[in-house]
Design a protein around this motif. Structure first.
Motif, mmCIF file in Angstrom:
data_model
loop_
_atom_site.group_PDB
_atom_site.id
_atom_site.type_symbol
_atom_site.label_atom_id
_atom_site.label_comp_id
_atom_site.label_asym_id
_atom_site.label_seq_id
_atom_site.Cartn_x
_atom_site.Cartn_y
_atom_site.Cartn_z
ATOM 1 N N THR A 193 34.954 -18.161 3.298
ATOM 2 C CA THR A 193 34.905 -19.618 3.309
ATOM 3 C C THR A 193 33.584 -20.097 2.726
ATOM 4 O O THR A 193 32.537 -19.503 2.941
ATOM 5 C CB THR A 193 35.051 -20.142 4.745
ATOM 6 O OG1 THR A 193 34.037 -19.542 5.568
ATOM 7 C CG2 THR A 193 36.413 -19.800 5.316
ATOM 8 N N SER A 194 33.637 -21.181 1.956
ATOM 9 C CA SER A 194 32.437 -21.733 1.355
ATOM 10 C C SER A 194 32.727 -23.140 0.893
ATOM 11 O O SER A 194 33.867 -23.491 0.566
ATOM 12 C CB SER A 194 31.993 -20.882 0.157
ATOM 13 O OG SER A 194 30.907 -21.495 -0.530
ATOM 14 N N ILE A 195 31.706 -23.975 0.859
ATOM 15 C CA ILE A 195 31.873 -25.308 0.289
ATOM 16 C C ILE A 195 31.811 -25.251 -1.238
ATOM 17 O O ILE A 195 32.091 -26.251 -1.895
ATOM 18 C CB ILE A 195 30.794 -26.275 0.818
ATOM 19 C CG1 ILE A 195 29.391 -25.806 0.420
ATOM 20 C CG2 ILE A 195 30.906 -26.445 2.320
ATOM 21 C CD1 ILE A 195 28.295 -26.797 0.787
ATOM 22 N N TYR A 196 31.453 -24.079 -1.780
ATOM 23 C CA TYR A 196 31.356 -23.903 -3.224
ATOM 24 C C TYR A 196 32.546 -23.089 -3.728
ATOM 25 O O TYR A 196 32.833 -22.003 -3.207
ATOM 26 C CB TYR A 196 30.049 -23.198 -3.594
ATOM 27 C CG TYR A 196 28.822 -24.043 -3.322
ATOM 28 C CD1 TYR A 196 28.357 -24.940 -4.278
ATOM 29 C CD2 TYR A 196 28.143 -23.959 -2.105
ATOM 30 C CE1 TYR A 196 27.247 -25.728 -4.038
ATOM 31 C CE2 TYR A 196 27.030 -24.741 -1.850
ATOM 32 C CZ TYR A 196 26.574 -25.626 -2.820
ATOM 33 O OH TYR A 196 25.475 -26.401 -2.574
ATOM 34 N N ALA A 284 47.619 -16.097 -2.771
ATOM 35 C CA ALA A 284 48.300 -16.873 -1.734
ATOM 36 C C ALA A 284 47.395 -18.037 -1.383
ATOM 37 O O ALA A 284 46.200 -18.026 -1.680
ATOM 38 C CB ALA A 284 48.561 -15.999 -0.504
ATOM 39 N N PRO A 285 47.931 -19.085 -0.763
ATOM 40 C CA PRO A 285 47.067 -20.211 -0.357
ATOM 41 C C PRO A 285 45.879 -19.722 0.442
ATOM 42 O O PRO A 285 46.017 -18.899 1.348
ATOM 43 C CB PRO A 285 48.004 -21.076 0.493
ATOM 44 C CG PRO A 285 49.370 -20.761 -0.037
ATOM 45 C CD PRO A 285 49.335 -19.302 -0.410
ATOM 46 N N HIS A 286 44.712 -20.213 0.107
ATOM 47 C CA HIS A 286 43.479 -19.750 0.741
ATOM 48 C C HIS A 286 43.307 -20.401 2.096
ATOM 49 O O HIS A 286 43.041 -21.600 2.197
ATOM 50 C CB HIS A 286 42.287 -20.063 -0.162
ATOM 51 C CG HIS A 286 40.985 -19.601 0.420
ATOM 52 N ND1 HIS A 286 39.943 -20.448 0.710
ATOM 53 C CD2 HIS A 286 40.574 -18.376 0.800
ATOM 54 C CE1 HIS A 286 38.934 -19.777 1.230
ATOM 55 N NE2 HIS A 286 39.294 -18.519 1.288
ATOM 56 N N ALA A 287 43.506 -19.596 3.136
ATOM 57 C CA ALA A 287 43.385 -20.127 4.496
ATOM 58 C C ALA A 287 41.976 -20.043 5.033
ATOM 59 O O ALA A 287 41.636 -20.667 6.020
ATOM 60 C CB ALA A 287 44.334 -19.364 5.428
ATOM 61 N N GLY A 288 41.155 -19.212 4.379
ATOM 62 C CA GLY A 288 39.769 -19.061 4.830
ATOM 63 C C GLY A 288 39.632 -17.953 5.845
ATOM 64 O O GLY A 288 40.379 -17.889 6.807
#
Length: 298
Positions: A193-196, A284-288
């Motif tokens: 997970t990252s804001i970038y 796949a959708p990135h769930a973090g």
């Protein structure tokens, strides 16, 4: 045949290099932080009857480096600085202790080992120092800023060192692998997970590259060639993608390179696929998921 001291031999490039050189008849001192936790190399060496000793050496610790080198009887003809840690993530989000730790291992660790072996090489007026860098030693992009900084530093120091020690007949070489199938590379392929957005993008790039993995023995063979050929060539790439990545960067201005990293996700994925034929899009959708700890070499 040469006596070769290698750091970071518990896995990956270090383990492959130790076996490649020992199988070729060189006397190998294979070092790692905790041999008891990584018995594979010693077991292979014993089974094959190789001229290889496993010893304890922590490149982060001055006394550990001094003691290990002092315990080696006779000359050390070659030093291979391979020990390293992987570190990826945005500069803003990365804890300072990880940034400092990466520099301590990847750069200062190599300096410690060089300073320990150089007096012996200089007195013998013979020797070879091989520093395992990376294409990230010449290319810096998010989310590998802290890692690239450590490899840029290693290359800068190596270039100065080469000029200092050449009059003493001591060779210095850098090896720059691309993406190879090591624990470090497998760490980067996992999303965090990252804001970038670059963190997720590069996990996809590594995943795509590792779909057709390049084994670390490729770099081991480059190291062997440097030792045995007597070449004074300074930089050596390793793996089919290394020269391509470097040429790609060289064809861009600094501003173009920064803009490539800064563009939106779809444009970035499209350009990577167009230029390199690599599909790095998330599978796949990135769930973090929780951030992974850095992988350690040696």
């Amino acid at each position: 045949m040469a006596t070769v001291l290698i750091t970071g031999t518990s896995s990956g490039i270090g383990l492959s290099t130790a076996l490649e050189l020992a199988r070729a008849g060189h006397s190998v001192i294979a070092t790692m932080r905790n041999p008891a936790a990584s018995p594979e190399l010693a077991e292979i060496a014993a089974r094959e009857g190789l001229p290889l000793q496993v010893r304890t050496l922590d490149v982060d610790d001055d006394e550990s480096v001094r003691a290990c080198v002092a315990a080696v009887d006779g000359p050390i003809d070659v030093l291979v600085n391979n020990a390293g840690v992987e570190c990826h993530g945005s500069i803003e989000e990365m804890p300072m202790d990880r940034i400092i730790g990466t520099m301590n291992t990847n750069y200062f660790g190599a300096v410690r080992c060089i300073k320990a072996v150089l007096p012996r090489m200089r007195e013998a007026r013979s020797g070879c120092i091989i520093n395992i860098s990376s294409v990230a030693g010449r290319i810096s992009n998010p989310p590998l800023g802290a890692y690239a900084a450590s490899k840029f530093a290693l290359e800068a120091m190596s270039e100065a060192l080469a000029g200092e020690v050449k009059p003493f007949n001591i060779r210095v070489a850098i090896v720059e692998p691309g993406i190879q199938d090591t624990k470090m590379a497998r760490t980067i392929e996992h999303e965090v997970t990252s804001i970038y957005p670059q963190v997720v993008r590069f996990s996809g790039l590594f995943r795509a590259a590792l779909a057709n993995p390049v084994p670390p023995v490729v770099t081991a063979q480059v190291v062997r060639q440097i030792i045995e050929s007597g070449t004074w060539q300074f930089r050596h790439t390793s793996g089919p993608d290394a020269a391509a990545f470097l040429a790609w960067r060289a064809n861009m201005t600094d501003e173009q390179w920064i803009a490539w990293s800064a563009q939106d996700d779809e444009s970035w994925y499209e350009q990577l696929e167009r230029d390199f034929g690599m599909n790095a899009r998330p599978q796949a959708p990135h769930a973090g998921v929780a951030a992974v700890e850095p992988a350690v070499g040696g």
